[in-house]
Design a protein around this motif. Sequence first.
Motif, PDB file in Angstrom:
ATOM      1  N   GLU A  12      -8.123   8.891   0.842  1.00  0.00           N
ATOM      2  CA  GLU A  12      -8.800   7.685   0.949  1.00  0.00           C
ATOM      3  C   GLU A  12      -7.579   6.393   1.259  1.00  0.00           C
ATOM      4  OE1 GLU A  12     -11.240   4.123  -1.263  1.00  0.00           O
ATOM      5  OE2 GLU A  12     -11.579   6.371  -1.850  1.00  0.00           O
ATOM      6  N   GLU A  13      -6.609   6.767   0.466  1.00  0.00           N
ATOM      7  CA  GLU A  13      -5.369   5.876   0.463  1.00  0.00           C
ATOM      8  C   GLU A  13      -4.522   6.170   1.709  1.00  0.00           C
ATOM      9  OE1 GLU A  13      -4.842   5.164  -4.284  1.00  0.00           O
ATOM     10  OE2 GLU A  13      -3.651   6.454  -3.164  1.00  0.00           O
ATOM     11  N   LYS A  44       0.851  -1.289  -0.142  1.00  0.00           N
ATOM     12  CA  LYS A  44       0.137  -0.006   0.052  1.00  0.00           C
ATOM     13  C   LYS A  44       0.774   1.230   0.029  1.00  0.00           C
ATOM     14  CE  LYS A  44      -4.458  -1.075   2.249  1.00  0.00           C
ATOM     15  NZ  LYS A  44      -5.195  -1.254   3.508  1.00  0.00           N
ATOM     16  N   LEU A  45       1.753   1.125   0.935  1.00  0.00           N
ATOM     17  CA  LEU A  45       2.796   2.397   0.790  1.00  0.00           C
ATOM     18  C   LEU A  45       3.666   2.701  -0.471  1.00  0.00           C
ATOM     19  CD1 LEU A  45       3.938   4.643   2.386  1.00  0.00           C
ATOM     20  CD2 LEU A  45       5.687   3.273   3.620  1.00  0.00           C
ATOM     21  N   ILE A  46       4.237   1.473  -1.098  1.00  0.00           N
ATOM     22  CA  ILE A  46       4.766   1.702  -2.620  1.00  0.00           C
ATOM     23  C   ILE A  46       3.728   2.375  -3.514  1.00  0.00           C
ATOM     24  CG2 ILE A  46       5.846   0.180  -4.247  1.00  0.00           C
ATOM     25  CD1 ILE A  46       6.885  -1.662  -2.141  1.00  0.00           C
ATOM     26  N   TYR A 105       1.060  16.669   4.029  1.00  0.00           N
ATOM     27  CA  TYR A 105      -0.248  16.666   4.762  1.00  0.00           C
ATOM     28  C   TYR A 105      -0.411  14.944   5.111  1.00  0.00           C
ATOM     29  CZ  TYR A 105      -0.566  21.269   2.424  1.00  0.00           C
ATOM     30  OH  TYR A 105      -0.469  22.488   2.175  1.00  0.00           O
ATOM     31  N   ILE A 106      -1.272  14.563   5.594  1.00  0.00           N
ATOM     32  CA  ILE A 106      -1.677  13.411   6.081  1.00  0.00           C
ATOM     33  C   ILE A 106      -3.237  13.437   6.486  1.00  0.00           C
ATOM     34  CG2 ILE A 106      -0.728  13.005   8.199  1.00  0.00           C
ATOM     35  CD1 ILE A 106      -0.384  10.525   5.352  1.00  0.00           C
ATOM     36  N   PRO A 107      -3.864  12.408   5.998  1.00  0.00           N
ATOM     37  CA  PRO A 107      -5.120  12.348   6.702  1.00  0.00           C
ATOM     38  C   PRO A 107      -4.998  11.076   7.911  1.00  0.00           C
ATOM     39  CG  PRO A 107      -5.006  10.790   4.788  1.00  0.00           C
ATOM     40  CD  PRO A 107      -3.754  11.618   4.722  1.00  0.00           C
ATOM     41  N   LYS A 108      -5.858  11.196   8.860  1.00  0.00           N
ATOM     42  CA  LYS A 108      -5.733  10.570  10.030  1.00  0.00           C
ATOM     43  C   LYS A 108      -5.305   8.971   9.608  1.00  0.00           C
ATOM     44  CE  LYS A 108      -7.789   9.413  14.590  1.00  0.00           C
ATOM     45  NZ  LYS A 108      -8.761   9.508  15.693  1.00  0.00           N
ATOM     46  N   GLU A 153      -3.541  16.807  -1.670  1.00  0.00           N
ATOM     47  CA  GLU A 153      -4.853  17.649  -1.553  1.00  0.00           C
ATOM     48  C   GLU A 153      -5.969  16.910  -2.311  1.00  0.00           C
ATOM     49  OE1 GLU A 153      -4.497  21.794  -2.164  1.00  0.00           O
ATOM     50  OE2 GLU A 153      -2.231  21.564  -1.972  1.00  0.00           O
ATOM     51  N   SER A 154      -5.680  15.808  -2.861  1.00  0.00           N
ATOM     52  CA  SER A 154      -6.657  15.152  -3.772  1.00  0.00           C
ATOM     53  C   SER A 154      -7.547  13.991  -2.549  1.00  0.00           C
ATOM     54  CB  SER A 154      -6.218  14.217  -4.759  1.00  0.00           C
ATOM     55  OG  SER A 154      -5.464  13.035  -4.162  1.00  0.00           O
ATOM     56  N   GLU A 155      -8.692  13.832  -3.011  1.00  0.00           N
ATOM     57  CA  GLU A 155      -9.735  12.802  -2.284  1.00  0.00           C
ATOM     58  C   GLU A 155      -8.775  11.312  -2.438  1.00  0.00           C
ATOM     59  OE1 GLU A 155     -12.414  13.566  -0.488  1.00  0.00           O
ATOM     60  OE2 GLU A 155     -12.033  15.493  -0.716  1.00  0.00           O
ATOM     61  N   GLN A 156      -8.298  10.993  -3.436  1.00  0.00           N
ATOM     62  CA  GLN A 156      -7.767   9.698  -3.602  1.00  0.00           C
ATOM     63  C   GLN A 156      -6.815   9.633  -2.510  1.00  0.00           C
ATOM     64  OE1 GLN A 156      -5.590   9.246  -7.242  1.00  0.00           O
ATOM     65  NE2 GLN A 156      -4.868   7.081  -6.712  1.00  0.00           N
ATOM     66  N   PHE A 157      -6.039  10.580  -1.980  1.00  0.00           N
ATOM     67  CA  PHE A 157      -4.923  10.659  -1.033  1.00  0.00           C
ATOM     68  C   PHE A 157      -5.314  10.498   0.165  1.00  0.00           C
ATOM     69  CE2 PHE A 157      -2.363  13.093   1.955  1.00  0.00           C
ATOM     70  CZ  PHE A 157      -1.145  12.035   2.031  1.00  0.00           C
TER      71      PHE A 157
END
Length: 435
Positions: A91-92, A52-54, A114-117, A85-89
Amino acid sequence: MGTFKIEGGHQLKGSIQPQGAKNEALQILCAVLLTSEKVTINNIPDIIDVNKLIMLLGNLGVKIQKNGPGSYTFQSDDVNLKYLESEQFKEEGSGLRGSIMIVGPLLSRFGKGYIPKPGGDKIGRRRLDTHFEGFIKLGAKFRYNREDYFYGVEAKRLKGTYMLLDEASVTGTANIVMAAVLAEGTTTIYNAACEPYLQQLCKMLNRMGAKIKGVGSNLLKIEGVEKLGGTEHTMLPDMIEIGSWIGLAAMTKSELTIKNVSWENLGQIPDVFRKLGITIERKGDDIFVPAHKDGYEIQNYIDGSILTISDAPWPGFTPDLLSIILVVATQARGSVLVHQKMFESRLFFVDKLIDMGAKIILCDPHRASVIGHDFTSQLKATTMVSPDIRAGISLLIAALSAKGTSTIHNIEQIDRGYENIDERLRAIGAKIIRM
């Protein structure tokens, strides 16, 4: 949702090679963002969290070339910051706890991260304060969007400083180190984590041109440099997997050889298993566990009081192996208190073991008292759900030692941390089928 069917009660035999270290991989892979030059990494485990990280790095614009099994070359010379800043990021990035460690490199090299929780194991609250407090001390501005659970840090140029970490967080230390290597001036980090995987990160960064002193201690001094270059790095074997195979051998009374374990980086792991009465022999850089036909006996303390095994930051015993210790103790002679200090929900899987016939008293969310059966009574097969990676492998070991056929659901949790585990277990005689 994937499922394993396991026919327990069979002795295993042979040798098994540990995969590359998951927890090292998550740090090392993020470090490729610190340079525009090529970085080749070997012994990368083929597991869900790492893959997932790759994929996330690829979506961020990192060029990725697969050289062969477990070997990749990365080049971050055209990073797409708009992806952050994308919705894809959103989610992933939220599906993987290790994604938090891209923030330090991005902040240091590009001035923003930036990072989502982040997601990951459901093992209790895992704070991110250490990471962001470190970035703030280096001069970054912090913001948090509560509606989207989105974190951000920004700075034109980070400046070195002294900081005393509130906890010896491994990922927190790694993130701050990666931010500090390109900062202006000298950064001193006290109460830094010092486990082998963090040492590996620091050694790799130094080969890339960083100036980090005190590697292996809890006091790191980092003199910032203008830029970093490329390098090649080979990851250590996974110490958690090594401990899992020791536990598996003991529980199934099997003779196993664990290959190429990097003894000098195992810390207290061999000695803690020996305290449970398990015989561990060193043969070169391999571990040999003989078949424990007469079982194994827990050592008490010198004054005769019950043994307590607890986790602590390195060089203390790793919390990731306490679940294994608990399972192995269910068939020992004697009793042990398992004290999980660092995560408040990691012992909740013991109800599955109690259903299988184990004698365990869950004292509170952090402590469990285990009274061993001494193999006078086998665990009974049952149907279970894997709650997290480490509990999942512990339940799998219990099932392989139990009488009858067990079913484990939600095995994606096990696949997150263990590469092709069913194939590798079948190769040493296990009766396991992936449904």
